[in-house]
Design a protein around this motif. Structure first.
Motif, mmCIF file in Angstrom:
data_model
loop_
_atom_site.group_PDB
_atom_site.id
_atom_site.type_symbol
_atom_site.label_atom_id
_atom_site.label_comp_id
_atom_site.label_asym_id
_atom_site.label_seq_id
_atom_site.Cartn_x
_atom_site.Cartn_y
_atom_site.Cartn_z
ATOM 1 N N SER A 1 -61.666 24.702 -19.702
ATOM 2 C CA SER A 1 -61.364 25.856 -18.859
ATOM 3 C C SER A 1 -59.916 26.295 -19.086
ATOM 4 C CB SER A 1 -61.559 25.500 -17.375
ATOM 5 O OG SER A 1 -60.980 26.521 -16.563
ATOM 6 N N SER A 2 -59.726 27.593 -19.185
ATOM 7 C CA SER A 2 -58.357 28.090 -19.393
ATOM 8 C C SER A 2 -57.578 28.127 -18.084
ATOM 9 C CB SER A 2 -58.394 29.486 -20.022
ATOM 10 O OG SER A 2 -58.890 30.427 -19.091
ATOM 11 N N GLN A 16 -57.585 30.053 -15.530
ATOM 12 C CA GLN A 16 -57.052 31.348 -15.082
ATOM 13 C C GLN A 16 -57.766 31.860 -13.833
ATOM 14 O OE1 GLN A 16 -55.614 33.842 -18.821
ATOM 15 N NE2 GLN A 16 -57.793 33.393 -18.980
ATOM 16 N N CYS A 22 -63.419 29.104 -11.457
ATOM 17 C CA CYS A 22 -63.783 28.304 -12.636
ATOM 18 C C CYS A 22 -63.115 26.937 -12.568
ATOM 19 C CB CYS A 22 -63.395 29.039 -13.921
ATOM 20 S SG CYS A 22 -63.680 28.100 -15.421
ATOM 21 N N GLY A 67 -66.777 33.999 -13.301
ATOM 22 C CA GLY A 67 -65.536 33.832 -14.055
ATOM 23 C C GLY A 67 -65.269 35.040 -14.933
ATOM 24 N N ALA A 68 -64.067 35.065 -15.496
ATOM 25 C CA ALA A 68 -63.703 36.185 -16.381
ATOM 26 C C ALA A 68 -64.354 36.058 -17.743
ATOM 27 C CB ALA A 68 -62.191 36.255 -16.535
ATOM 28 N N LEU A 78 -67.758 29.544 -17.466
ATOM 29 C CA LEU A 78 -68.315 29.125 -16.175
ATOM 30 C C LEU A 78 -69.839 29.341 -16.156
ATOM 31 C CD1 LEU A 78 -67.839 28.036 -13.352
ATOM 32 C CD2 LEU A 78 -67.199 30.337 -12.608
HETATM 33 S S1 SF4 Z 1 -64.022 31.587 -16.399
HETATM 34 FE FE1 SF4 Z 1 -61.825 32.124 -16.110
HETATM 35 S S2 SF4 Z 1 -60.749 30.148 -15.921
HETATM 36 FE FE2 SF4 Z 1 -62.802 29.743 -16.726
HETATM 37 S S3 SF4 Z 1 -62.473 29.629 -18.906
HETATM 38 FE FE3 SF4 Z 1 -63.111 31.737 -18.439
HETATM 39 S S4 SF4 Z 1 -61.221 32.887 -18.125
HETATM 40 FE FE4 SF4 Z 1 -60.711 30.701 -18.070
#
Ligand code: SF4
Length: 418
Positions: A310-311, A313, A317, A355-356, A360
């Protein structure tokens, strides 16, 4: 060592004749590549062929091209060679062995969209070197740059590629705007997987090219293979080839397509049949569980990998993937209760599209597919530690490791687009 095989009845259009050797620009040209053709004619071929993206989501390629064409300013094309899904090496092989097939497809995509610039987005050193040499062997008619980044799951997201090319980190961005609206330097951008682009080049060379896909087939105790198959081949045929007809389950598309139970072997490898089975081809990675290998342990390892990737962000997530991974691990350890299974079930639905990026969704789908295909087996874990799960219960992410096949450099013609 990863081997390469074809299950095509005739020539293998993507693997070519000598898939263990790098194809030069001269060889590709002599075999009929890079020939001029009308972009409108090619667009109609791509549309008629029903070509779908080969990197993950399987979006119709013609619709993506059309969206960029219609966006109204001079666009950019990005050849996406990120291949972030675990257990997939077909894109790395493609760029290492058939760089001109990828470049030809990318330039044809630029022609169809009237793009003024192209980028090859690649993490793998050998693949980047092969693509760089290909650009030197045959100067592209559209200015093209190679953009490097560090390999990760999320780096393959379209918006990650755009952020990286724009000088930022290879991390997803919130949508909208979508790349076809505002991408590299704010102009409409077509981001296409490298295998998708290779298929566009094949369609340009010969409209009746059989529809095929290159899959990365792996599993514990198996020699990993790259296999080109006709679209519509059954998973059973692949399992037979791998001597895994007794598999207890199949992890599809890296993590993207979830886990199918043994009944899923009858599924044809084509979008509608896979969707009906609750799965997807994704990047074409197929992991056959070994007899005695526990799907619950596999799901726990996959979720641990996704949580680690996971990033961080999106808050949902960060907490969602961690909760899924932690709870699935407690199932493996035999310390979970019915309420944990209920939570897993609830999260596997409620976290979708929150999520972006797709990470997720992949985590939620992995949990949902396990509960759907192996509900009683998962519940049986509540009675105590599963003897089939890994000995100490620690995540085993090595099981998703596959090395790309070795590709040698040669000056001989090795393959043909037609
Ligand atoms: S859902 Fe959001 S936090 Fe999770 S990996 Fe993608 S961008 Fe990153």
């Amino acid at each position: 060592m990863t081997e390469i095989h074809s299950l095509m009845t005739g020539p293998a259009p993507l693997l070519g004749e000598s898939p263990d050797r790098r194809e030069t620009g001269d060889a590709y040209w002599r075999a009929g590549g890079y020939r001029e053709m009308s972009p409108d004619l090619l667009f109609n071929r791509v549309k008629a062929a029903g070509l779908r993206g080969r990197g993950g989501a399987g979006f119709p390629a013609a619709a993506k091209v059309q969206a960029v064409r219609a966006a109204g300013s001079v666009p950019v094309v990005v050849a996406n060679g990120a291949e972030g899904e675990p257990g997939s090496v077909k894109d790395r092989w493609l760029m290492r062995a058939r760089p001109h097939l990828v470049l030809d497809g990318m330039l044809r995509a630029a022609d169809m969209t009237r793009a003024a610039r192209c980028y090859v987005y690649v993490a793998d050193d050998e693949a980047a070197d092969s693509m760089r040499r290909a650009l030197a062997e045959r100067e592209p008619v559209v200015p093209t740059w190679i953009v490097r980044f560090e390999h990760s799951y999320v780096a393959g997201e379209e918006t990650s590629a755009i952020r990286r090319i724009n000088g930022g980190p290879a991390l997803p961005a919130a949508k909208p705007p979508r790349p076809f609206e505002s991408g590299v330097d704010g102009v409409p951008t077509l981001v296409a997987n490298v295998e998708t682009l290779a298929r566009i080049a094949l369609l340009a060379a010969r409209p009746q090219t059989p529809d095929s896909a290159v899959l990365t087939v792996s599993g514990r105790g198996l020699e990993a293979e790259l296999v080109e198959v006709p679209v519509g081949t059954s998973l059973q045929a692949l399992a037979y080839r791998a001597d895994r007809l007794d598999t207890p389950g199949v992890l599809m598309g890296g993590m993207f397509g979830g886990i199918l139970g043994p009944g899923g072997l009858a599924t044809a490898l084509e979008p509608a049949a896979l969707a009906a089975a609750g799965s997807a081809l994704g990047c074409g990675a197929v992991y056959f569980l070994a007899p005695g290998e526990c799907p619950v342990g596999l799901a726990a390892d996959g979720l641990a990998r996704l949580a680690a990737e996971s990033s961080r962000q999106c808050g949902v997530c960060v907490s969602g993937t961690a909760a899924l991974a932690r709870t699935m691990t407690s199932v493996v350890h035999g310390t979970a209760g019915q309420e944990d299974l209920a939570r897993l079930s609830r999260w596997s639905q409620s976290l979708v599209r929150r999520g972006a990026c797709g990470l997720l969704d992949a985590a939620a789908n992995l949990a949902a597919s396990l509960l759907r295909s192996f509900g009683p087996l998962t519940e049986a874990h509540l009675d105590g530690r599963c003897p089939r799960c890994s000995a100490d219960g620690t995540p085993d992410s090595d099981r998703f490791q596959v090395a790309p096949p070795t590709v040698r450099t040669t000056s001989h013609p090795v393959s043909a687009p037609r």
